[in-house]
Design an enzyme around this catalytic site. Sequence first.
Site, PDB file in Angstrom:
ATOM      1  N   GLY A  37      22.663 -88.218  63.165  1.00  0.00           N
ATOM      2  CA  GLY A  37      23.936 -87.770  63.730  1.00  0.00           C
ATOM      3  C   GLY A  37      25.161 -88.527  63.281  1.00  0.00           C
ATOM      4  O   GLY A  37      26.157 -88.598  64.010  1.00  0.00           O
ATOM      5  N   SER A  38      25.155 -89.076  62.054  1.00  0.00           N
ATOM      6  CA  SER A  38      26.356 -89.813  61.629  1.00  0.00           C
ATOM      7  C   SER A  38      27.533 -88.866  61.365  1.00  0.00           C
ATOM      8  O   SER A  38      28.690 -89.239  61.588  1.00  0.00           O
ATOM      9  CB  SER A  38      26.063 -90.685  60.404  1.00  0.00           C
ATOM     10  OG  SER A  38      25.869 -89.904  59.252  1.00  0.00           O
ATOM     11  N   ASN A  39      27.259 -87.657  60.893  1.00  0.00           N
ATOM     12  CA  ASN A  39      28.366 -86.688  60.738  1.00  0.00           C
ATOM     13  C   ASN A  39      28.908 -86.260  62.095  1.00  0.00           C
ATOM     14  O   ASN A  39      30.116 -86.088  62.270  1.00  0.00           O
ATOM     15  CB  ASN A  39      27.896 -85.465  59.934  1.00  0.00           C
ATOM     16  CG  ASN A  39      27.986 -85.706  58.444  1.00  0.00           C
ATOM     17  OD1 ASN A  39      29.070 -85.805  57.890  1.00  0.00           O
ATOM     18  ND2 ASN A  39      26.832 -85.837  57.792  1.00  0.00           N
TER      19      ASN A  39
ATOM     20  N   ARG B 166      10.390 -68.747  65.979  1.00  0.00           N
ATOM     21  CA  ARG B 166      11.771 -69.166  65.699  1.00  0.00           C
ATOM     22  C   ARG B 166      12.806 -68.298  66.420  1.00  0.00           C
ATOM     23  O   ARG B 166      13.839 -68.786  66.876  1.00  0.00           O
ATOM     24  CB  ARG B 166      11.963 -69.105  64.181  1.00  0.00           C
ATOM     25  CG  ARG B 166      13.398 -69.099  63.742  1.00  0.00           C
ATOM     26  CD  ARG B 166      13.511 -69.317  62.266  1.00  0.00           C
ATOM     27  NE  ARG B 166      13.710 -68.088  61.538  1.00  0.00           N
ATOM     28  CZ  ARG B 166      14.227 -68.032  60.308  1.00  0.00           C
ATOM     29  NH1 ARG B 166      14.539 -69.133  59.677  1.00  0.00           N
ATOM     30  NH2 ARG B 166      14.397 -66.895  59.706  1.00  0.00           N
TER      31      ARG B 166
ATOM     32  N   LEU C 190      19.067 -71.147  59.865  1.00  0.00           N
ATOM     33  CA  LEU C 190      19.342 -70.121  60.880  1.00  0.00           C
ATOM     34  C   LEU C 190      19.078 -68.753  60.246  1.00  0.00           C
ATOM     35  O   LEU C 190      19.474 -68.492  59.105  1.00  0.00           O
ATOM     36  CB  LEU C 190      20.789 -70.239  61.356  1.00  0.00           C
ATOM     37  CG  LEU C 190      21.082 -71.535  62.127  1.00  0.00           C
ATOM     38  CD1 LEU C 190      22.576 -71.748  62.287  1.00  0.00           C
ATOM     39  CD2 LEU C 190      20.382 -71.547  63.487  1.00  0.00           C
TER      40      LEU C 190
ATOM     41  N   ASN D 291      28.887 -75.581  57.689  1.00  0.00           N
ATOM     42  CA  ASN D 291      27.813 -76.525  57.385  1.00  0.00           C
ATOM     43  C   ASN D 291      28.326 -77.555  56.387  1.00  0.00           C
ATOM     44  O   ASN D 291      29.250 -77.278  55.620  1.00  0.00           O
ATOM     45  CB  ASN D 291      26.636 -75.767  56.763  1.00  0.00           C
ATOM     46  CG  ASN D 291      25.448 -76.673  56.473  1.00  0.00           C
ATOM     47  OD1 ASN D 291      25.127 -77.576  57.260  1.00  0.00           O
ATOM     48  ND2 ASN D 291      24.784 -76.461  55.348  1.00  0.00           N
TER      49      ASN D 291
ATOM     50  N   HIS E 232      26.845 -80.003  53.248  1.00  0.00           N
ATOM     51  CA  HIS E 232      25.662 -80.157  52.389  1.00  0.00           C
ATOM     52  C   HIS E 232      25.912 -81.293  51.392  1.00  0.00           C
ATOM     53  O   HIS E 232      26.992 -81.366  50.802  1.00  0.00           O
ATOM     54  CB  HIS E 232      25.392 -78.840  51.642  1.00  0.00           C
ATOM     55  CG  HIS E 232      24.149 -78.908  50.817  1.00  0.00           C
ATOM     56  ND1 HIS E 232      22.887 -78.832  51.369  1.00  0.00           N
ATOM     57  CD2 HIS E 232      23.973 -79.082  49.484  1.00  0.00           C
ATOM     58  CE1 HIS E 232      21.989 -78.946  50.407  1.00  0.00           C
ATOM     59  NE2 HIS E 232      22.615 -79.099  49.258  1.00  0.00           N
TER      60      HIS E 232
ATOM     61  N   GLU F 170      24.341 -65.537  55.329  1.00  0.00           N
ATOM     62  CA  GLU F 170      22.918 -65.291  55.586  1.00  0.00           C
ATOM     63  C   GLU F 170      21.986 -65.941  54.558  1.00  0.00           C
ATOM     64  O   GLU F 170      20.778 -65.876  54.688  1.00  0.00           O
ATOM     65  CB  GLU F 170      22.681 -63.779  55.661  1.00  0.00           C
ATOM     66  CG  GLU F 170      23.377 -63.183  56.878  1.00  0.00           C
ATOM     67  CD  GLU F 170      23.266 -61.672  56.949  1.00  0.00           C
ATOM     68  OE1 GLU F 170      22.397 -61.108  56.271  1.00  0.00           O
ATOM     69  OE2 GLU F 170      24.065 -61.070  57.681  1.00  0.00           O
TER      70      GLU F 170
HETATM   71  C1  GRF Z   1      23.732 -85.293  55.716  1.00  0.00           C
HETATM   72  O1  GRF Z   1      23.572 -85.801  54.413  1.00  0.00           O
HETATM   73  C2  GRF Z   1      24.053 -83.820  55.678  1.00  0.00           C
HETATM   74  O2  GRF Z   1      24.850 -83.453  54.604  1.00  0.00           O
HETATM   75  C3  GRF Z   1      22.673 -83.225  55.514  1.00  0.00           C
HETATM   76  O3  GRF Z   1      21.853 -83.999  56.348  1.00  0.00           O
HETATM   77  C4  GRF Z   1      22.406 -85.305  56.476  1.00  0.00           C
HETATM   78  C5  GRF Z   1      22.603 -85.558  57.934  1.00  0.00           C
HETATM   79  O4  GRF Z   1      23.009 -86.870  58.201  1.00  0.00           O
HETATM   80  N1  GRF Z   1      22.685 -81.808  55.800  1.00  0.00           N
HETATM   81  P1  GRF Z   1      23.519 -87.271  59.654  1.00  0.00           P
HETATM   82  O5  GRF Z   1      22.439 -86.842  60.641  1.00  0.00           O
HETATM   83  O6  GRF Z   1      24.820 -86.579  59.906  1.00  0.00           O
HETATM   84  O7  GRF Z   1      23.659 -88.764  59.618  1.00  0.00           O
END
Ligand code: GRF
Length: 205
Positions: free
Chosen positions: A11-13, A64, A92, A106, A108, A141
């Site tokens: 969860g750092s983002n 799912r 999803l 999202n 990436h 999608e």
């Molecule tokens: C990040 O590199 C994000 O781009 C990818 O998964 C990782 C998640 O990191 N989809 P965090 O959980 O936000 O630390």
Amino acid sequence: MRTAILASGRGSNLQALIEANRNDKLPIDIVAVGSDFVGSGALIRAEEAGIPSCAFPISNYPHRQAQEEDILIWMREYAVELLLLAGYMRILSPQFIRRVNSLVLNIHPSLLPAFPGLHAQRQALEYGVKVSGCTVHLVDEGLDSGPILLQEAVPVLPEDTEERLSQRILAAEHRLYPEAVRLLVLGKVERNGRRVQIFEQGGLE
Ligand code: GRF
């Protein structure tokens, strides 16, 4: 904008979004955080920030679709207008994307369309690219295939391991995601098919 965040792991983002929001740099209302892992770092961070959180562990569901149904109900309960995927590791379904009543973004860890899917940093190293980075995109999608809002490049260095490259990209992610969301909610983003035009940039620092 009423915003929910889905995250699977540390969860750092999520934390970067919470902090930008707390510092008045991100005009959203983070109303709920969800995770497909009970006890994930993301849920702990949400709890610490006083944000209502909810777990949707896949093992609790027969399939799912049932899990996604619960997520849709949860989003409706919180009247979510914007859904941010922040390291949410489940894809999803197209049905979910068609039914969801909010914008979905999202982040990436590659310069899409290069290296979609899992282990993007490892893919970049194995391919031998000299530059990689991260991408914030609208979710459609397909797999990591939606229109691109923002990208930030980082160098790939000769001595890089997957871990070192991931850390360098992650630092860029923490800047890019709040900035992309800020531009979107302030109406500085205009979409024309796949092409997204930004009318101002660089206001977060
Ligand atoms: C990040 O590199 C994000 O781009 C990818 O998964 C990782 C998640 O990191 N989809 P965090 O959980 O936000 O630390």
